[in-house]
Enzyme design. Sequence first.
Site, PDB file in Angstrom:
ATOM      1  N   GLU A 120       0.872  -1.172   0.000  1.00  0.00           N
ATOM      2  CA  GLU A 120       0.000   0.000   0.000  1.00  0.00           C
ATOM      3  C   GLU A 120       0.905   1.216   0.000  1.00  0.00           C
ATOM      4  O   GLU A 120       1.989   1.196   0.598  1.00  0.00           O
ATOM      5  CB  GLU A 120      -0.875   0.002   1.267  1.00  0.00           C
ATOM      6  N   CYS A 163      -6.261   1.093   3.427  1.00  0.00           N
ATOM      7  CA  CYS A 163      -7.191   2.218   3.511  1.00  0.00           C
ATOM      8  C   CYS A 163      -7.290   3.017   2.220  1.00  0.00           C
ATOM      9  O   CYS A 163      -8.336   3.612   1.945  1.00  0.00           O
ATOM     10  CB  CYS A 163      -6.760   3.136   4.634  1.00  0.00           C
ATOM     11  N   GLU A 181     -11.183  -2.892   4.845  1.00  0.00           N
ATOM     12  CA  GLU A 181     -11.675  -3.209   6.197  1.00  0.00           C
ATOM     13  C   GLU A 181     -13.111  -2.721   6.291  1.00  0.00           C
ATOM     14  O   GLU A 181     -13.374  -1.663   6.850  1.00  0.00           O
ATOM     15  CB  GLU A 181     -10.777  -2.557   7.237  1.00  0.00           C
TER      16      GLU A 181
END
Length: 670
Positions: free
Chosen positions: A45, A248, A385
């Site tokens: 990420e 995220c 998530e």
Amino acid sequence: MKLTTIIVSLVIATAAFADNNHQLDINTVKPGAAIPSTLYGIFLEDINFAADGGLYAEMVKNRSFEYPQHLMGWKTYGDVTIRDDGPFDRNPHYVRLSPAGHPRRMTALENEGYFGVSVEEGKAYSLSFWARCPNAEDGDTSVVRIELFDYDPNSDRQDFASKTIAVSGSAWKKYHVKITSPKTSPKAALRLILMAVSQKKPKVITDLEHISMFPVDTWKGREGGMRRDLAQALYDLHPGVFRFPGGCIVEGTDLATRYQWKNTIGPVENRPLNENRWQFERSHRYYADYWQSLGLGFFEYFQLCEDFGCEPLPVLSCGLACQFQNTRHMKEAHVPLDSLQSYIQDAIDLVEFANGDTSSTWGRKRAEMGHPKPFNLKYIAIGNEQWDEQQEPLYSERFRLFVNAMRKACPNIKIIGSMGPNADGWKYDLLKPRMREMKANLVDEHFYKPEQWFLSQAARYDNYDRRGPKIFAGEYACHGKGKKFNRYESAICEAAFMTGIERNADVVRMATYAPLFAHVEGWQWRPDLIWFDNLHSVRTTSYYVQQLFSLYKGTRVLQLREGGRIVAGLDGQDSLYASAVIDDNQKAVIVKVVNAGTKPQQITLNLQGKKKQNMTTIERITLLSNEMDADNSLQQPGKIIPHHETEEFTPSAAKEYTMEAKSFSVFIIK
Ligand code: AHR
């Protein structure tokens, strides 16, 4: 001869051993589950400047002048203005350099790079930009001087390498030059000076766009490619699967800033800049200049998977912006169910981009980027998530729509669902039956937990319901209690936990530590697997744990027991954790043992079903330190590394091994 008589134990006389000897019985007669090639992988990420400023080797920050503060990262002299009608419609800004009104007055730009423009002695750098002289008439040119410079107090001059480029004509063209640095300078900068302008027309102006500089020596020598040392560190892990791009950033702060793979392909000049939420995620570590150039996009990602020989595992937005930062009442953060189609189509189109033939819309784009052969994508995760609220199945109702559509459009793709941000608790409990009911192929569990959790959960999957879905441990790392930094003891706890993954390779099909990279000057989250500055990188002890499991993952699980029980730090097991595999290719039995306790322990390896005389060597690889809070660093990259010892196997000897306190060993018995 009866089977029992040919089962020869390596242990001749256990009574001869100390009382606290742990005899590990390894059943080599009946190998268990096949170990999937995907078991140990990597997860990238763009956090901690992992991609922009890291693996993606671009050295110029804000190369397209698209940061909201268009000159962020740049200093200007003289007459420099920003314009927005450039040649790349999705990145329309560029700079206009005009003569500053006096022959002595300079018009110029300086770029500070990512934590400096760092160059090495003797290495070549490839600089390019798009340029034009918009008011040029026939024969009008301007000259741009390119300098690498620093503020070395011992040097007479600031610039230590330079080249010039003549810009001609009023049409945008791409210009290139190579500069070799005569010295190493970790904190240099790049300067572009508008030099001589046309004699005929001294007011000729020069427009510059997409100013870019890469080392020539990138991973596989690709122009505009990846940093060689960082890609090599990934390659050396021998990953079986590669999860990307988050995390995220998949979800975005809001829907507008979610990661959209279609923006990440095609010429880099026209990939639109996206916010990187790690710019402001951590209130103790802000980085206003952290944006996503998307230069490491989905094509480059698939190409890396091919280089590493691993399975790609893209994660796509499920239509929910980050649920931590957007409550269920913030409707603008959730795509209504009846508007989800374009998100679902993005997933289906990604499969076509990866696998479609070159006559398909997206397959053709892949071919145009230089890869007519399919990338053979097999997995897609929907959502990062995400969770259901007690009052509303926010995630699962969206996931269901993806599953229904994708099963029809791309039935061979295995779909991975989220299990929320934690591997337990009400969010996890709500989703578990729903994921099973929707027949998710795998579910993505995340755990950033302290030492005790990792140790106590080593048996987590032993009683896992075998009816599915299978497990993808998509993000995990031991976060030391009160010690959220890379430390040796945390790596030992990860090793202990991983013996449980390995023992249960029939249900845990993939596991990826997180995060992968961190820039020493630009991190938001730690611990991380690999640290770097602009010129060097260092592999942590957690990296070596991952690497040892990956290199020695074997092909089939072997049952390993002590007194009939699994070895997972249970009562009476003195903090020992162990697993075993057979490697049919290497013709070896491989045993991994962790002593997570504070006292040395004695073990013997009892290979049931192997004839002693057929065994030749035992290699032992050990990770050991007595400094629990220590780890490797850029200054001391080799402080804690695996040590290898090989010995001939003596058929007559039953060997007792000492597992030092807080140590991890891999035994390879050929
Ligand atoms: O790995 C860092 C972050 O941890 C990821 O972005 C997110 O998925 C998790 O919360």
